[in-house]
Each structure stands twice: as C-alpha cells, then as structure tokens.
Design a protein around this motif. Sequence first.
Motif, PDB file in Angstrom:
ATOM      1  N   ALA A 101       0.805  -1.202   0.105  1.00  0.00           N
ATOM      2  CA  ALA A 101      -0.073  -0.093  -0.059  1.00  0.00           C
ATOM      3  C   ALA A 101       0.726   1.197   0.124  1.00  0.00           C
ATOM      4  O   ALA A 101       0.525   2.317  -0.660  1.00  0.00           O
ATOM      5  CB  ALA A 101      -1.045   0.007   1.198  1.00  0.00           C
ATOM      6  N   VAL A 102       1.919   1.419   0.847  1.00  0.00           N
ATOM      7  CA  VAL A 102       2.765   2.317   0.831  1.00  0.00           C
ATOM      8  C   VAL A 102       3.599   2.953  -0.500  1.00  0.00           C
ATOM      9  O   VAL A 102       4.159   3.810  -0.671  1.00  0.00           O
ATOM     10  CB  VAL A 102       3.755   2.204   2.046  1.00  0.00           C
ATOM     11  N   THR A 103       3.668   1.780  -1.567  1.00  0.00           N
ATOM     12  CA  THR A 103       4.362   2.104  -2.458  1.00  0.00           C
ATOM     13  C   THR A 103       3.559   2.097  -4.147  1.00  0.00           C
ATOM     14  O   THR A 103       4.007   2.265  -4.919  1.00  0.00           O
ATOM     15  CB  THR A 103       5.388   1.058  -2.728  1.00  0.00           C
ATOM     16  N   ALA A 104       2.403   1.372  -3.852  1.00  0.00           N
ATOM     17  CA  ALA A 104       1.538   1.091  -5.018  1.00  0.00           C
ATOM     18  C   ALA A 104       1.254   2.444  -5.870  1.00  0.00           C
ATOM     19  O   ALA A 104       1.247   2.349  -7.065  1.00  0.00           O
ATOM     20  CB  ALA A 104       0.366   0.306  -4.588  1.00  0.00           C
ATOM     21  N   SER A 105       0.976   3.517  -5.249  1.00  0.00           N
ATOM     22  CA  SER A 105       0.510   4.547  -6.038  1.00  0.00           C
ATOM     23  C   SER A 105       1.813   5.431  -6.395  1.00  0.00           C
ATOM     24  O   SER A 105       1.446   6.438  -6.877  1.00  0.00           O
ATOM     25  CB  SER A 105      -0.497   5.288  -5.319  1.00  0.00           C
ATOM     26  N   LEU A 106       2.964   5.136  -5.973  1.00  0.00           N
ATOM     27  CA  LEU A 106       4.163   6.108  -6.351  1.00  0.00           C
ATOM     28  C   LEU A 106       4.534   5.878  -7.823  1.00  0.00           C
ATOM     29  O   LEU A 106       4.744   5.026  -8.212  1.00  0.00           O
ATOM     30  CB  LEU A 106       5.156   5.799  -5.071  1.00  0.00           C
ATOM     31  N   PRO A 107       4.891   6.969  -8.378  1.00  0.00           N
ATOM     32  CA  PRO A 107       5.558   6.800  -9.641  1.00  0.00           C
ATOM     33  C   PRO A 107       6.934   6.169  -9.591  1.00  0.00           C
ATOM     34  O   PRO A 107       7.543   6.423  -8.476  1.00  0.00           O
ATOM     35  CB  PRO A 107       5.751   8.475 -10.291  1.00  0.00           C
ATOM     36  N   VAL A 108       7.208   5.521 -10.503  1.00  0.00           N
ATOM     37  CA  VAL A 108       8.707   4.709 -10.441  1.00  0.00           C
ATOM     38  C   VAL A 108       9.479   4.963 -11.478  1.00  0.00           C
ATOM     39  O   VAL A 108       9.206   5.504 -12.531  1.00  0.00           O
ATOM     40  CB  VAL A 108       8.157   3.158 -10.724  1.00  0.00           C
ATOM     41  N   GLY A 109      10.751   5.394 -11.100  1.00  0.00           N
ATOM     42  CA  GLY A 109      12.143   5.279 -11.833  1.00  0.00           C
ATOM     43  C   GLY A 109      12.755   4.367 -11.764  1.00  0.00           C
ATOM     44  O   GLY A 109      12.668   3.510 -10.895  1.00  0.00           O
ATOM     45  N   ALA A 110      13.611   4.008 -12.983  1.00  0.00           N
ATOM     46  CA  ALA A 110      14.666   2.822 -12.771  1.00  0.00           C
ATOM     47  C   ALA A 110      16.115   3.519 -13.182  1.00  0.00           C
ATOM     48  O   ALA A 110      16.124   4.475 -14.217  1.00  0.00           O
ATOM     49  CB  ALA A 110      14.389   1.965 -13.829  1.00  0.00           C
ATOM     50  N   PHE A 111      16.911   3.169 -12.207  1.00  0.00           N
ATOM     51  CA  PHE A 111      18.576   3.577 -12.386  1.00  0.00           C
ATOM     52  C   PHE A 111      19.113   2.395 -12.566  1.00  0.00           C
ATOM     53  O   PHE A 111      19.365   1.642 -11.727  1.00  0.00           O
ATOM     54  CB  PHE A 111      18.768   4.435 -11.087  1.00  0.00           C
ATOM     55  N   GLY A 112      20.035   2.409 -13.762  1.00  0.00           N
ATOM     56  CA  GLY A 112      20.771   1.140 -14.074  1.00  0.00           C
ATOM     57  C   GLY A 112      22.192   1.626 -14.362  1.00  0.00           C
ATOM     58  O   GLY A 112      22.481   2.630 -14.802  1.00  0.00           O
ATOM     59  N   ALA A 113      23.146   0.714 -13.921  1.00  0.00           N
ATOM     60  CA  ALA A 113      24.535   0.799 -13.776  1.00  0.00           C
ATOM     61  C   ALA A 113      24.937  -0.527 -14.634  1.00  0.00           C
ATOM     62  O   ALA A 113      24.353  -1.473 -14.306  1.00  0.00           O
ATOM     63  CB  ALA A 113      25.299   1.132 -12.728  1.00  0.00           C
ATOM     64  N   SER A 114      26.045  -0.362 -15.370  1.00  0.00           N
ATOM     65  CA  SER A 114      26.612  -1.274 -16.229  1.00  0.00           C
ATOM     66  C   SER A 114      25.410  -2.101 -16.699  1.00  0.00           C
ATOM     67  O   SER A 114      24.670  -1.732 -17.646  1.00  0.00           O
ATOM     68  CB  SER A 114      27.397  -2.373 -15.318  1.00  0.00           C
ATOM     69  N   THR A 115      25.331  -3.525 -16.727  1.00  0.00           N
ATOM     70  CA  THR A 115      24.542  -4.414 -17.411  1.00  0.00           C
ATOM     71  C   THR A 115      22.967  -4.095 -16.861  1.00  0.00           C
ATOM     72  O   THR A 115      22.151  -4.304 -17.248  1.00  0.00           O
ATOM     73  CB  THR A 115      24.831  -5.796 -16.979  1.00  0.00           C
ATOM     74  N   GLY A 116      23.034  -3.509 -15.639  1.00  0.00           N
ATOM     75  CA  GLY A 116      21.674  -3.110 -14.946  1.00  0.00           C
ATOM     76  C   GLY A 116      21.213  -2.313 -15.783  1.00  0.00           C
ATOM     77  O   GLY A 116      19.789  -2.050 -15.909  1.00  0.00           O
ATOM     78  N   ALA A 117      21.701  -1.464 -16.638  1.00  0.00           N
ATOM     79  CA  ALA A 117      21.176  -0.477 -17.773  1.00  0.00           C
ATOM     80  C   ALA A 117      20.066  -0.937 -18.368  1.00  0.00           C
ATOM     81  O   ALA A 117      19.200  -0.514 -18.709  1.00  0.00           O
ATOM     82  CB  ALA A 117      22.232   0.557 -18.019  1.00  0.00           C
ATOM     83  N   ALA A 118      20.550  -1.964 -19.103  1.00  0.00           N
ATOM     84  CA  ALA A 118      19.775  -2.862 -20.317  1.00  0.00           C
ATOM     85  C   ALA A 118      18.680  -3.459 -19.594  1.00  0.00           C
ATOM     86  O   ALA A 118      17.628  -3.504 -20.069  1.00  0.00           O
ATOM     87  CB  ALA A 118      20.875  -3.966 -20.829  1.00  0.00           C
TER      88      ALA A 118
END
Length: 215
Positions: A101-118
């Motif tokens: 409940a505490v996170t369901a309505s929050l907008p989401v961003g993704a931060f990737g480094a190295s292979t995590g970016a893909a």
Amino acid sequence: MIRQASNETIRIPSGDIFLEGMLQWPSQPASGIVVFAHGSGSSRLSPRNNFVAAELRQSGLATLLMDLLTLEEDADYTNRFDIDILTDRLLDAMSYLDKEAVTASLPVGAFGASTGAAAALRLSAALPDRVAAVVSRGGRPDLAGSEILTRIRTPTLLIVGSLDTPVIELNEAAYRDLGGIKEIRIVPGATHLFEEPGTLEQVAKLAAAWFNRYL
C-alpha cells in the motif's frame, strides 16, 4: 505523496527464492520511488549506487536497492550478463511494490549501472505505463537490444564518463535507437566507475534532476 517513517530491509519473492532489498525513504513525503538495477558483480551494497540513492532521497524520492542475483547465481559469471534474468528480477520487484500500500501509488523510476542499465530499459519497455523515467550510469544500454530500444518511449538519460571511450560509443549507438524523450550527458574527466573527485556527485545531481522532472 506518501511518507514512510522508517527504512526497511525487505525480501522480494522471485520464483522459489527471495531477493534481499533495502527500501529507504526521504525525510519529506516521497514524490516517487527509484528502483536500482546494479551492474555486473555488484549488489544492493554498491557504494556508488548508495551514494546516488542518498542524493535522490535528499531530493524527495524513495529508493529501492536490491540484489538482482543470489550469491550462488552471482558466482556464475554468465548470469551477470543474462539480461533476461536481471529484467525478470526487476519485474518481481515491481510486483512487490505494486502490492504494498505504501508504494503502490508512487511513480517509479529505474536507475541502471553497467549491465543493469539494459535491464532497466527492458523493464520500461515491459511496463511503459508504470516506469516513468530511466537513468543509466556508465551503462550498457546496447545490451537491451535494438528492437526493444526502438519501442521505448520512457524518458531516458544516459550518463557516461568522458574517459570511458568504448562505453561512450556503445551509448551513442543505443541513443540512436532509443525512441521518445532522451538525452546523453558526458561527465568530464570521469572513467567508467566515476571514481574521480566530484564526478559521482555530478551523476547524482543529473539523475535527481531527471527523475524529479519526469516522476
């Protein structure tokens, strides 16, 4: 806006295993949450990603740093470059956040480094209505694949060090394929890990500005 008073160590279900994560909150009401996708051989304890996460929390964003691989999986070097596995783990993290409940309505961003970016970019392609922005630090966005990159409409910022020549070329190639709002920023005097004085601070400020603009 949602505020959570305390930080949490969480366990994210993924098939028959659990992934360890750190869900951390800003002192003010959170305007969004950023999920971190670590690079090859890294984890939720990555000092560089934790530095960036702290800056994001200062700007009003919650952060989730998690292990994308178990210790046993990480021992197999090929898993670190298995973008399908890394993406699936991020999707599991999104399922977890959407059920809380505490996170369901929050907008989401993704931060990737190295292979995590893909993996972060593939996540945005899989959930275009849920992931509002992506930032890559010294990443390998090319590993997401040209076909997927052309479908992405999520605002994407690629950050690369000026001395990281091979990765600059890979990012420029991925940038040409990317659809939607996009930007590439070169940090002067920085190598791949942004270990030079002041360079990681620049990454953190660029990332915070990008996420707060689009989240």
